[in-house]
Design a protein around this motif. Structure first.
Motif, mmCIF file in Angstrom:
data_model
loop_
_atom_site.group_PDB
_atom_site.id
_atom_site.type_symbol
_atom_site.label_atom_id
_atom_site.label_comp_id
_atom_site.label_asym_id
_atom_site.label_seq_id
_atom_site.Cartn_x
_atom_site.Cartn_y
_atom_site.Cartn_z
ATOM 1 N N HIS A 150 8.767 36.516 40.287
ATOM 2 C CA HIS A 150 9.813 36.119 41.274
ATOM 3 C C HIS A 150 10.830 37.235 41.561
ATOM 4 O O HIS A 150 11.998 37.140 41.192
ATOM 5 C CB HIS A 150 10.524 34.836 40.836
ATOM 6 N N LEU A 151 10.357 38.261 42.298
ATOM 7 C CA LEU A 151 11.101 39.520 42.412
ATOM 8 C C LEU A 151 12.494 39.366 43.013
ATOM 9 O O LEU A 151 13.410 40.084 42.628
ATOM 10 C CB LEU A 151 10.308 40.531 43.239
ATOM 11 N N ASP A 152 12.653 38.435 43.952
ATOM 12 C CA ASP A 152 13.991 38.257 44.549
ATOM 13 C C ASP A 152 14.623 36.913 44.169
ATOM 14 O O ASP A 152 15.282 36.263 44.989
ATOM 15 C CB ASP A 152 13.942 38.452 46.075
ATOM 16 N N LEU A 153 14.454 36.552 42.889
ATOM 17 C CA LEU A 153 15.030 35.302 42.373
ATOM 18 C C LEU A 153 16.530 35.174 42.658
ATOM 19 O O LEU A 153 17.056 34.061 42.766
ATOM 20 C CB LEU A 153 14.784 35.226 40.858
ATOM 21 N N THR A 187 5.302 30.301 44.445
ATOM 22 C CA THR A 187 5.664 29.142 45.271
ATOM 23 C C THR A 187 6.887 28.414 44.734
ATOM 24 O O THR A 187 7.383 27.493 45.384
ATOM 25 C CB THR A 187 4.487 28.151 45.352
ATOM 26 N N ALA A 188 7.388 28.807 43.552
ATOM 27 C CA ALA A 188 8.569 28.133 42.977
ATOM 28 C C ALA A 188 9.752 28.175 43.937
ATOM 29 O O ALA A 188 10.546 27.240 43.989
ATOM 30 C CB ALA A 188 8.947 28.773 41.640
ATOM 31 N N GLY A 189 9.870 29.274 44.702
ATOM 32 C CA GLY A 189 10.991 29.381 45.627
ATOM 33 C C GLY A 189 11.030 28.256 46.649
ATOM 34 O O GLY A 189 12.103 27.874 47.127
ATOM 35 N N TRP A 190 9.859 27.699 46.951
ATOM 36 C CA TRP A 190 9.800 26.612 47.935
ATOM 37 C C TRP A 190 10.364 25.304 47.383
ATOM 38 O O TRP A 190 10.668 24.402 48.155
ATOM 39 C CB TRP A 190 8.359 26.424 48.420
ATOM 40 N N ARG A 191 10.464 25.180 46.069
ATOM 41 C CA ARG A 191 11.035 23.938 45.529
ATOM 42 C C ARG A 191 12.473 24.156 45.037
ATOM 43 O O ARG A 191 13.061 23.246 44.447
ATOM 44 C CB ARG A 191 10.134 23.350 44.433
ATOM 45 N N LYS A 192 13.039 25.335 45.298
ATOM 46 C CA LYS A 192 14.426 25.644 44.925
ATOM 47 C C LYS A 192 15.322 25.561 46.162
ATOM 48 O O LYS A 192 14.822 25.514 47.282
ATOM 49 C CB LYS A 192 14.500 27.050 44.309
ATOM 50 N N PRO A 193 16.658 25.561 45.966
ATOM 51 C CA PRO A 193 17.552 25.401 47.122
ATOM 52 C C PRO A 193 17.267 26.383 48.264
ATOM 53 O O PRO A 193 17.383 26.001 49.441
ATOM 54 C CB PRO A 193 18.941 25.654 46.515
ATOM 55 N N VAL A 194 16.865 27.615 47.961
ATOM 56 C CA VAL A 194 16.641 28.603 49.017
ATOM 57 C C VAL A 194 15.476 28.205 49.932
ATOM 58 O O VAL A 194 15.448 28.556 51.111
ATOM 59 C CB VAL A 194 16.425 30.014 48.421
ATOM 60 N N GLY A 195 14.502 27.455 49.380
ATOM 61 C CA GLY A 195 13.390 26.974 50.183
ATOM 62 C C GLY A 195 12.538 28.081 50.790
ATOM 63 O O GLY A 195 12.059 27.967 51.915
ATOM 64 N N GLU A 196 12.323 29.149 50.040
ATOM 65 C CA GLU A 196 11.604 30.324 50.554
ATOM 66 C C GLU A 196 10.723 30.876 49.441
ATOM 67 O O GLU A 196 11.108 30.869 48.279
ATOM 68 C CB GLU A 196 12.649 31.374 50.974
ATOM 69 N N LEU A 197 9.559 31.381 49.821
ATOM 70 C CA LEU A 197 8.673 32.005 48.835
ATOM 71 C C LEU A 197 9.410 33.139 48.111
ATOM 72 O O LEU A 197 10.229 33.833 48.710
ATOM 73 C CB LEU A 197 7.442 32.574 49.561
ATOM 74 N N TYR A 198 9.081 33.346 46.833
ATOM 75 C CA TYR A 198 9.480 34.579 46.125
ATOM 76 C C TYR A 198 8.288 35.519 46.139
ATOM 77 O O TYR A 198 7.238 35.130 45.625
ATOM 78 C CB TYR A 198 9.832 34.304 44.664
ATOM 79 N N THR A 216 -1.000 35.205 42.180
ATOM 80 C CA THR A 216 -0.495 33.955 42.747
ATOM 81 C C THR A 216 0.032 33.086 41.609
ATOM 82 O O THR A 216 -0.549 33.059 40.519
ATOM 83 C CB THR A 216 -1.588 33.214 43.530
ATOM 84 N N ALA A 217 1.150 32.377 41.868
ATOM 85 C CA ALA A 217 1.870 31.731 40.765
ATOM 86 C C ALA A 217 2.679 30.534 41.249
ATOM 87 O O ALA A 217 3.199 30.526 42.367
ATOM 88 C CB ALA A 217 2.823 32.739 40.130
ATOM 89 N N SER A 218 2.782 29.538 40.359
ATOM 90 C CA SER A 218 3.626 28.368 40.652
ATOM 91 C C SER A 218 4.884 28.324 39.797
ATOM 92 O O SER A 218 5.825 27.619 40.123
ATOM 93 C CB SER A 218 2.836 27.078 40.411
ATOM 94 N N ASP A 219 4.892 29.053 38.652
ATOM 95 C CA ASP A 219 5.996 28.936 37.687
ATOM 96 C C ASP A 219 6.149 27.483 37.228
ATOM 97 O O ASP A 219 7.271 27.004 37.023
ATOM 98 C CB ASP A 219 7.307 29.450 38.301
ATOM 99 N N ARG A 232 -0.233 26.194 51.270
ATOM 100 C CA ARG A 232 0.755 26.880 52.103
ATOM 101 C C ARG A 232 0.786 28.382 51.781
ATOM 102 O O ARG A 232 0.907 29.223 52.680
ATOM 103 C CB ARG A 232 2.127 26.238 51.837
ATOM 104 N N LEU A 233 0.665 28.718 50.506
ATOM 105 C CA LEU A 233 0.643 30.138 50.115
ATOM 106 C C LEU A 233 -0.591 30.845 50.677
ATOM 107 O O LEU A 233 -0.507 31.992 51.121
ATOM 108 C CB LEU A 233 0.682 30.261 48.583
ATOM 109 N N ALA A 234 -1.728 30.136 50.663
ATOM 110 C CA ALA A 234 -2.957 30.730 51.213
ATOM 111 C C ALA A 234 -2.768 31.064 52.687
ATOM 112 O O ALA A 234 -3.195 32.132 53.154
ATOM 113 C CB ALA A 234 -4.131 29.766 51.019
#
Ligand SMILES: [Zn+2]
Ligand SMILES: [Zn+2]
Length: 258
Positions: A150-153, A187-198, A216-219, A232-234
């Protein structure tokens, strides 16, 4: 395009839970159910005492249709990461895959925890981003990791820098490339407040141009979070022109066409 590998999973969740077949088998079952064939167990290094390589071998023997990688997520925890680093060094040859991440900023601030929006609002956001990416560079240069998580966490709550960070990002990506590391698409970024891929599309495009490969990762911190939003990631990978994914065996990276 079907994504088959999830390289960021936390069987222990958010607390120490020693590995056992009871803990791990549901992860294999759910992986199989959703079409994953290759998974990396990457608990936080602060819970390294729960990781048991014999239990991972038992899980492999019970699930010969799956590739199950032994991994860890190494971060910069001010209390635990010194012991975590020592553990990674000691067990390097038994590990397939080490993720590097930054979860703490100046003042031992655990910035990604729920409720930290107020501290983001209080601090100088450009200083926060500069601090974050300096620590990311140090982690990439540590020699102890195979892939950056998650480079831009730091964008987790949607706070964005007002300064230009292009040069900083280019330096970070050069460091990652020079260290021959991969970078995860999380894909964790999609379930966080930012709502954006990391990471962001912009960072992904720069990483492609730099020659950095991707996992590819879900965390997932629960077995049912594995492979979350992978359709969605695909689509995203297809749009961005990423034709392959990286997998790891004893730190040896190979690329699999999608
Ligand atoms: Zn993390
Ligand atoms: Zn994680």
């Amino acid at each position: 395009m079907h994504l088959f590998s999830d390289y960021h999973l936390h069987p222990q969740g958010h607390r120490l839970q020693p590995y056992s077949q009871e803990l791990l088998q549901p992860w294999a079952d759910h992986a199989r159910r959703i079409g994953l064939r290759d998974i990396a167990l990457t608990d936080h290094d602060r819970y390294h005492r729960g990781v048991d390589f014999d239990e991972i071998d038992r899980l492999r023997a019970a699930n010969p249709d799956l590739k199950i990688r032994a991994g860890i997520e190494l971060d910069n925890d001010p209390v635990h990461s010194a012991a975590g680093r020592a553990w990674v060094e000691k067990n390097w040859n038994q590990l397939d895959f080490v993720l590097g991440s930054i979860h703490f900023l100046r003042g031992d601030w655990a910035f990604d925890h729920a409720g930290e929006e107020a501290e983001f609002a209080r601090r100088d956001i450009n200083e926060v981003y500069a601090d974050y990416y300096e620590r990311i560079r140090a982690m990439a240069a540590s020699g102890l990791v195979d892939c950056m998580a998650h480079l831009d966490l730091v964008k987790i709550f949607g706070f964005r820098p007002t300064n230009e960070f292009s040069d900083v990002l280019d330096a970070v990506l050069s460091e990652i490339h020079n260290a021959n590391l991969a970078m995860e698409l999380s894909t964790a970024g999609w379930r966080k407040p930012v709502g954006e891929l990391y990471p962001s599309d912009e960072i992904i495009r720069r990483a492609i141009a730099t020659g950095i490969p991707f996992t590819t990762a879900s965390d997932g911190h629960s077995h049912v979070q594995q492979g979350g939003n992978f359709e969605r990631l695909a689509e995203k990978m297809s749009d961005l022109g990423i034709p392959e994914v990286s997998i790891f065996n004893r730190h040896q990276r190979s690329a699999v066409p999608l």
